[in-house]
Design an enzyme around this catalytic site. Structure first.
Site, PDB file in Angstrom:
ATOM      1  N   SER A  91      20.360  28.558 -28.888  1.00 21.37           N
ATOM      2  CA  SER A  91      21.327  28.727 -29.918  1.00 21.37           C
ATOM      3  C   SER A  91      20.786  29.733 -30.874  1.00 21.37           C
ATOM      4  CB  SER A  91      22.123  27.313 -30.446  1.00 21.37           C
ATOM      5  OG  SER A  91      23.363  28.186 -31.631  1.00 21.37           O
TER       6      SER A  91
ATOM      7  N   ILE B  95      19.920  31.771 -42.068  1.00 19.65           N
ATOM      8  CA  ILE B  95      20.675  32.847 -41.234  1.00 19.65           C
ATOM      9  C   ILE B  95      21.419  31.975 -41.924  1.00 19.65           C
ATOM     10  CG2 ILE B  95      22.807  33.937 -39.923  1.00 19.65           C
ATOM     11  CD1 ILE B  95      19.327  34.628 -39.624  1.00 19.65           C
TER      12      ILE B  95
ATOM     13  N   LEU C 164      23.836  29.905 -40.628  1.00 19.42           N
ATOM     14  CA  LEU C 164      24.927  30.089 -39.412  1.00 19.42           C
ATOM     15  C   LEU C 164      25.551  30.967 -39.591  1.00 19.42           C
ATOM     16  CD1 LEU C 164      24.809  25.588 -39.678  1.00 19.42           C
ATOM     17  CD2 LEU C 164      23.766  27.254 -38.257  1.00 19.42           C
TER      18      LEU C 164
ATOM     19  N   ASN D 293      27.419  25.966 -28.651  1.00 25.63           N
ATOM     20  CA  ASN D 293      26.870  25.375 -30.386  1.00 25.63           C
ATOM     21  C   ASN D 293      27.377  25.059 -31.540  1.00 25.63           C
ATOM     22  OD1 ASN D 293      25.275  25.316 -32.817  1.00 25.63           O
ATOM     23  ND2 ASN D 293      23.505  25.195 -30.806  1.00 25.63           N
TER      24      ASN D 293
ATOM     25  N   CYS E 226      20.932  21.794 -38.753  1.00 27.53           N
ATOM     26  CA  CYS E 226      20.152  22.863 -39.234  1.00 27.53           C
ATOM     27  C   CYS E 226      19.503  23.021 -40.921  1.00 27.53           C
ATOM     28  CB  CYS E 226      21.784  23.453 -39.639  1.00 27.53           C
ATOM     29  SG  CYS E 226      21.236  25.037 -40.146  1.00 27.53           S
TER      30      CYS E 226
ATOM     31  N   ASN F  92      15.216  21.720 -33.304  1.00 23.91           N
ATOM     32  CA  ASN F  92      15.681  22.650 -34.407  1.00 23.91           C
ATOM     33  C   ASN F  92      14.155  23.113 -35.059  1.00 23.91           C
ATOM     34  OD1 ASN F  92      16.932  24.051 -35.711  1.00 23.91           O
ATOM     35  ND2 ASN F  92      18.747  23.138 -35.086  1.00 23.91           N
TER      36      ASN F  92
ATOM     37  N   GLY G 246       9.098  29.211 -33.223  1.00 23.88           N
ATOM     38  CA  GLY G 246       8.499  30.481 -32.730  1.00 23.88           C
ATOM     39  C   GLY G 246       6.755  29.701 -31.794  1.00 23.88           C
TER      40      GLY G 246
ATOM     41  N   GLY H 179      10.981  24.353 -28.631  1.00 21.96           N
ATOM     42  CA  GLY H 179      10.151  25.075 -29.651  1.00 21.96           C
ATOM     43  C   GLY H 179       9.192  25.664 -29.002  1.00 21.96           C
TER      44      GLY H 179
END
Ligand SMILES: Cc1cc2nc3c(=O)[nH]c(=O)nc-3n(C[C@H](O)[C@H](O)[C@H](O)COP(=O)(O)O)c2cc1C
Length: 304
Positions: free
Chosen positions: A21, A71, A73, A99, A130, A192, A217, A243
């Site tokens: 997502s 961001i 969301l 999502n 998040c 996440n 990353g 991940g």
């Protein structure tokens, strides 16, 4: 070669590769690189009931081996999604996992209730993790009591596959995995982003406007692998590993320790073809090893 995996409750993937997502838009953008039918499915950009503009810029920064995003969301909202994106996505012969998130319990329920009417949607991934919004989001994923209430309510709201996406920003992630299983979640996905920060010594400013953001990353892979392994041991429902996965070898590591499927996130930004490449890489690897069915590989780590 059998690459299909069954995540339970009508969610069978043709292969274990999903796009994560927020890193693949609503999926359609990727058709410029390869047909979406090549991969197991996509997890759409997080949707809320109403559209959200997101956080002020700058909200993305590259670090030595990953990125930090804030961001906030940003999304077009559930109604625009079903009108503008879903009809096109549904033609793509891949699973559509939507999502979703909310700023309150009621908002989570509202968006799931609304979207549950749509046959084309194969399942939900619920973002309780998040770190980039002022309220909501992370509080559901870092407080086991709130997680319990949320999952229990959502289970009563939908018949569709319910995947809960966990936050790594907790002391013991298995506690949350067990709560999700106990309340009837069909699967869990993790991790996440980790809470991170970057600063600029030339401008003497924080690199992103909201100072802290979600770190993702290649650098987070060892943390993700450890947490996925812990959760695989703690629950019986399928665990989806996320991940730092950038190539087929990374994907095979998560599957080896017991993840039933994997998601590709940040790697989509530096190699948009990596979804297709990872499916091909997994298939070739298993073929060379004489393994006919991917389920023989999943969880086959020598674990004394
Ligand atoms: C730019 C960006 C936006 C993201 N947006 C969402 C989102 O809307 N919902 C969500 O559950 N995760 C979101 N994530 C988290 C990713 O899906 C994934 O869990 C995380 O990046 C770790 O995987 P990776 O290291 O492969 O990127 C986002 C990540 C990035 C980098």
């Amino acid at each position: 070669m059998e690459l299909s995996v069954d995540l339970g409750r009508n969610l069978k993937l043709k292969n274990p590769v999903l796009l994560a997502s927020g890193t693949c838009g609503y999926g359609l953008e990727f058709e410029n690189f390869y047909p979406l039918s090549k991969i197991g499915g996509i997890c759409t950009k997080g949707l809320s009931y109403k559209p959200i503009e997101g956080n002020p810029t700058p909200r993305i920064v590259e670090t030595s081996c990953g990125m930090i995003n804030s961001i906030g969301l940003q999304n077009i909202g559930a109604k625009a999604f079903v009108e503008e994106k879903l009809p096109l996505l549904a033609k793509k012969d891949t699973k559509i996992i939507v999502n979703i998130f909310g700023y309150s319990l009621e908002e989570y329920i509202k968006v799931v209730e609304f979207l549950s009417e749509y046959q084309e949607i194969d399942g939900f991934e619920v973002n309780i993790s998040c770190p980039n919004v002022k309220k909501g989001g992370i509080q559901f994923g870092t407080n086991p009591k709130l997680t319990k209430t949320l999952v229990s309510k959502l289970r009563k709201t939908t018949e569709k596959h319910l995947m809960i996406k966990l936050s790594p920003n907790v002391t013991d992630i298995t506690e949350f995995a067990k709560v999700c299983e106990g309340e009837g979640a069909d699967s869990i996905s993790l991790i996440n982003t980790l809470l991170g920060m970057a600063v600029n010594i030339e401008t003497k400013k924080f690199s992103i406007k909201r100072k802290m953001g979600g770190f993702s990353g290649p650098a987070i892979k060892p943390v993700a692998l450890r947490m996925v392994y812990q959760c695989v041991k703690a629950v019986k429902i399928p665990v989806i590993g996320i991940g730092g996965i950038s190539n087929y070898k990374d994907a095979l590591e998560f599957l080896l320790i017991g993840a039933k499927a994997i998601q590709i996130g940040t790697a989509n930004f530096f190699n948009p073809s990596c979804g297709k490449e990872i499916v091909e890489g997994i298939s070739n690897f298993l073929q060379n090893k004489g393994i006919e069915n991917i389920n023989q590989w999943i969880g086959s780590i020598e674990d004394e």
